[in-house]
Design a protein around this motif. Structure first.
Motif, PDB file in Angstrom:
ATOM      1  N   GLN A  79       0.612  -1.305  -0.016  1.00  0.00           N
ATOM      2  CA  GLN A  79      -0.127   0.128  -0.186  1.00  0.00           C
ATOM      3  C   GLN A  79       0.950   1.406   0.021  1.00  0.00           C
ATOM      4  O   GLN A  79       0.335   2.325  -0.669  1.00  0.00           O
ATOM      5  CB  GLN A  79      -1.062  -0.010   1.113  1.00  0.00           C
ATOM      6  CG  GLN A  79      -0.254  -0.040   2.484  1.00  0.00           C
ATOM      7  CD  GLN A  79      -1.144   0.056   3.799  1.00  0.00           C
ATOM      8  OE1 GLN A  79      -2.404  -0.198   3.608  1.00  0.00           O
ATOM      9  NE2 GLN A  79      -0.520   0.224   4.957  1.00  0.00           N
ATOM     10  N   GLN A  80       2.111   1.098   0.488  1.00  0.00           N
ATOM     11  CA  GLN A  80       2.778   2.225   0.830  1.00  0.00           C
ATOM     12  C   GLN A  80       3.302   2.807  -0.815  1.00  0.00           C
ATOM     13  O   GLN A  80       3.619   3.777  -1.154  1.00  0.00           O
ATOM     14  CB  GLN A  80       4.071   1.954   1.596  1.00  0.00           C
ATOM     15  CG  GLN A  80       3.936   1.910   3.234  1.00  0.00           C
ATOM     16  CD  GLN A  80       3.213   0.486   3.364  1.00  0.00           C
ATOM     17  OE1 GLN A  80       3.497  -0.379   2.554  1.00  0.00           O
ATOM     18  NE2 GLN A  80       2.798   0.305   4.594  1.00  0.00           N
ATOM     19  N   ALA A  81       3.714   1.674  -1.576  1.00  0.00           N
ATOM     20  CA  ALA A  81       4.150   1.748  -3.118  1.00  0.00           C
ATOM     21  C   ALA A  81       2.944   2.467  -3.818  1.00  0.00           C
ATOM     22  O   ALA A  81       3.129   3.354  -4.709  1.00  0.00           O
ATOM     23  CB  ALA A  81       4.681   0.642  -3.497  1.00  0.00           C
ATOM     24  N   VAL A  82       1.855   1.850  -3.720  1.00  0.00           N
ATOM     25  CA  VAL A  82       0.597   2.432  -4.290  1.00  0.00           C
ATOM     26  C   VAL A  82       0.276   3.902  -3.949  1.00  0.00           C
ATOM     27  O   VAL A  82       0.296   4.718  -4.891  1.00  0.00           O
ATOM     28  CB  VAL A  82      -0.548   1.542  -3.889  1.00  0.00           C
ATOM     29  CG1 VAL A  82      -1.786   2.050  -4.533  1.00  0.00           C
ATOM     30  CG2 VAL A  82      -0.494   0.188  -4.578  1.00  0.00           C
ATOM     31  N   ARG A  83       0.447   4.426  -2.836  1.00  0.00           N
ATOM     32  CA  ARG A  83       0.363   5.713  -2.369  1.00  0.00           C
ATOM     33  C   ARG A  83       1.286   6.589  -2.874  1.00  0.00           C
ATOM     34  O   ARG A  83       0.976   7.460  -3.506  1.00  0.00           O
ATOM     35  CB  ARG A  83       0.353   5.777  -0.742  1.00  0.00           C
ATOM     36  CG  ARG A  83      -0.969   5.383  -0.135  1.00  0.00           C
ATOM     37  CD  ARG A  83      -1.030   5.437   1.284  1.00  0.00           C
ATOM     38  NE  ARG A  83      -1.144   6.910   1.577  1.00  0.00           N
ATOM     39  CZ  ARG A  83      -0.897   7.562   2.907  1.00  0.00           C
ATOM     40  NH1 ARG A  83      -0.498   6.787   3.767  1.00  0.00           N
ATOM     41  NH2 ARG A  83      -0.989   9.058   2.887  1.00  0.00           N
ATOM     42  N   LEU A  84       2.547   6.115  -2.878  1.00  0.00           N
ATOM     43  CA  LEU A  84       3.544   6.941  -3.321  1.00  0.00           C
ATOM     44  C   LEU A  84       3.425   6.990  -5.034  1.00  0.00           C
ATOM     45  O   LEU A  84       3.667   8.185  -5.622  1.00  0.00           O
ATOM     46  CB  LEU A  84       5.102   6.277  -3.202  1.00  0.00           C
ATOM     47  CG  LEU A  84       5.397   6.563  -1.613  1.00  0.00           C
ATOM     48  CD1 LEU A  84       6.772   5.794  -1.331  1.00  0.00           C
ATOM     49  CD2 LEU A  84       5.759   8.081  -1.243  1.00  0.00           C
ATOM     50  N   GLY A  85       2.963   5.784  -5.679  1.00  0.00           N
ATOM     51  CA  GLY A  85       2.877   5.948  -7.048  1.00  0.00           C
ATOM     52  C   GLY A  85       2.017   7.034  -7.262  1.00  0.00           C
ATOM     53  O   GLY A  85       1.999   7.693  -8.324  1.00  0.00           O
ATOM     54  N   ALA A  86       0.654   6.826  -6.777  1.00  0.00           N
ATOM     55  CA  ALA A  86      -0.171   8.008  -7.201  1.00  0.00           C
ATOM     56  C   ALA A  86       0.107   9.171  -7.024  1.00  0.00           C
ATOM     57  O   ALA A  86      -0.401   9.962  -7.986  1.00  0.00           O
ATOM     58  CB  ALA A  86      -1.574   7.489  -6.075  1.00  0.00           C
ATOM     59  N   ALA A  87       0.935   9.646  -6.058  1.00  0.00           N
ATOM     60  CA  ALA A  87       1.323  10.880  -5.662  1.00  0.00           C
ATOM     61  C   ALA A  87       2.082  11.352  -6.778  1.00  0.00           C
ATOM     62  O   ALA A  87       2.065  12.632  -7.586  1.00  0.00           O
ATOM     63  CB  ALA A  87       2.085  11.282  -4.459  1.00  0.00           C
ATOM     64  N   PHE A  88       3.069  10.620  -7.295  1.00  0.00           N
ATOM     65  CA  PHE A  88       4.125  10.900  -8.235  1.00  0.00           C
ATOM     66  C   PHE A  88       3.234  10.853  -9.746  1.00  0.00           C
ATOM     67  O   PHE A  88       3.734  11.750 -10.505  1.00  0.00           O
ATOM     68  CB  PHE A  88       5.417   9.792  -8.510  1.00  0.00           C
ATOM     69  CG  PHE A  88       6.237  10.317  -7.383  1.00  0.00           C
ATOM     70  CD1 PHE A  88       7.595  10.771  -7.834  1.00  0.00           C
ATOM     71  CD2 PHE A  88       6.190  10.085  -5.792  1.00  0.00           C
ATOM     72  CE1 PHE A  88       8.509  10.954  -6.743  1.00  0.00           C
ATOM     73  CE2 PHE A  88       7.088  10.639  -5.128  1.00  0.00           C
ATOM     74  CZ  PHE A  88       8.368  10.873  -5.324  1.00  0.00           C
TER      75      PHE A  88
END
Length: 465
Positions: free
Chosen positions: A12-21
């Motif tokens: 979920q951390q990778a998903v959240r970061l990916g969405a922001a970038f």
């Protein structure tokens, strides 16, 4: 058909970061160890990312997502953030150049993921998975195929990679130990040629890699690579020094081969996960043999007091590698004590001798037990069985005495305050001498009881005051 993407679960951390970038029009890729480990089905505690965003922009993008942001690595383009309690590191694409004098590059940022991956140490660490929506898997240098074959190759030429950063040569040996892979032929050749350049690396960095190597699933394989390529001559010369040829009569073992077998056996005896102290002790337990070897008439070979010399050499090497004082002291003590058991086989130990063995080992006793058992590498089944039986007997006696006497907490029957009160003396050296006298009596005879201890103390004082 299963694809690499199917084998790499996104947190979920990778998903959240990916969405922001993605919202900012930036690239973000999971890279390196986390990708490799996922493809191997191994757990990974790391979340490492690469991006085309510059560090200042990365800080702005991650600030709303994390409970903490740190910039200790920002000089090298890395920003850290804790997302939902998980530490993540995000590094801007790099296009560095090395001066090949130190190992720190002149930092230059790049705009290409492929160029960034080309800088990495090995192809299996040069794979990436986009987390900004398309989940594209990038593998420009054949890392997936190398991972499947279990072969370490470099994205560029091995010579360029190792000249840029000689620490990568130690990482090769570490991955042999931890990942169960082998080095490609051209990598092996470069290691042999460039081994001397490892001297450029600081002791602290060498220590970290050697620790990871030793704690791996196959430390012997990693150590053999260090010795075979000459890397050990630079960072651990005591190990290749054990490759002493047997005398003309073949009267003693190859100490190097024996040492590696002892390490294997010590690893097998671990019951609570990898033990760095035990593994270092197994590796260094005979390092005093080259210095103490002597040839006697009749072809006999001796190594008198090699445990004393070995403890000194172990302490010197581990200190040079900047290990903690606690680990240095523990390993040196285990090396010093590893021969003590063999006196038990040749004589009938008194209870006093058993107590001394336990007290001298102190909290290292469980490790000493494992080290001594590991030190039996004879192919003679009868001799091996006799050694095991003797050590079983010693452990049974230790257990019996421990039950009777609280062996782990042996103290004199009188403490310092009581000694001073009974003898009417003030603090000073005489109190310490009296304490040691009572401790020796306790070791020799077991618990004395208060009245006898007082009598023994008074008799000693009358003779020594």
């Amino acid at each position: 058909m299963t694809t690499p993407v199917d084998l790499i679960p996104l947190s979920q951390q990778a998903v959240r970061l990916g969405a922001a970038f993605a919202a900012a029009g930036r690239e973000l890729h999971l890279v390196g160890g986390p990708v490799r480990d996922a493809l191997m089905g191994r757990p990974s505690a790391d979340l490492d990312f690469a991006t085309d965003a510059r560090p200042s922009e990365v800080q702005q993008l991650v600030a709303p997502l994390g409970s903490a942001v740190w910039t200790t690595g920002i000089a090298y383009g890395t920003v850290g953030v804790r997302v939902d309690g998980v530490p993540c590191e995000i590094t801007t694409y790099r296009a560095d150049r090395y001066d090949r004098v130190g190992r720190n590059p002149a930092v230059a940022y790049g705009d290409s993921l492929a160029d960034d991956l080309l800088r990495r140490d090995f192809t299996m660490n040069a794979m990436a998975l986009s987390v900004t929506g398309d989940l594209a898997f990038t593998d420009p240098y054949g890392g997936l195929a190398d991972l499947a074959r279990g072969v370490l190759r470099t994205p560029g030429t091995p010579a360029e990679s190792f000249e840029d950063d000689p620490l990568r040569m130690l990482r090769a040996a570490r991955f042999v130990s931890t990942l169960g892979v082998r080095v490609a032929t051209e990598v092996d050749a470069a290691l042999r040629t460039l081994a001397p350049s490892l001297a450029r690396i600081t002791a602290e960095r060498v220590q970290i890699e050697l620790s990871k190597l030793l704690l791996g699933a196959a430390p012997r394989a990693g150590l053999e690579l260090l010795v075979d390529t000459g890397l050990a001559d630079v960072v651990l010369p005591e190990l290749p020094a054990l490759q002493m040829a047997a005398d003309e009569h073949g009267q003693h073992k190859d100490v190097y081969a024996h040492t590696l077998q002892v390490l294997d056996q010590a690893v097998d005896l671990e019951d609570a996960g990898p033990d760095l102290t035990l593994r270092w002790a197994a590796l260094l337990h005979d390092v005093g043999k080259p210095e103490t070897r002597a040839f006697l008439p009749g072809g006999r070979v001796t190594f008198h007091h090699h445990e004393v010399v070995g403890a000194r050499l172990a302490r010197k090497r581990l200190k040079a590698l900047r290990y903690s004082n606690d680990l240095i002291d523990d390993v040196a003590k285990l090396v010093f004590l590893h021969l003590r058991f063999y006196g038990y086989r040749s004589t009938e130990w008194t209870d006093s001798a058993v107590r001394r063995y336990v007290v001298d080992a102190g909290p290292l006793l469980p490790r000493l037990n494992r080290l001594v058992r590991s030190d039996c590498t004879t192919r003679n089944k009868r001799k091996a069985a006799a050694l095991a039986s003797a050590y079983d007997a010693l452990e049974q006696r230790i257990a019996a005495l421990r039950k009777q006497e609280e062996l782990d907490r042996i103290r004199p029957d009188l403490n310092g305050e009581e000694i001073m009160s009974i003898l009417s003396i003030s603090p000073g050296p005489l109190v310490g001498k009296a304490y040691q006298h009572l401790l020796a009596l306790r070791m020799a005879h077991g618990p004395l009881g208060h009245d006898r201890a007082v009598s023994e103390l008074q008799s000693w004082y009358a003779a020594n005051s």
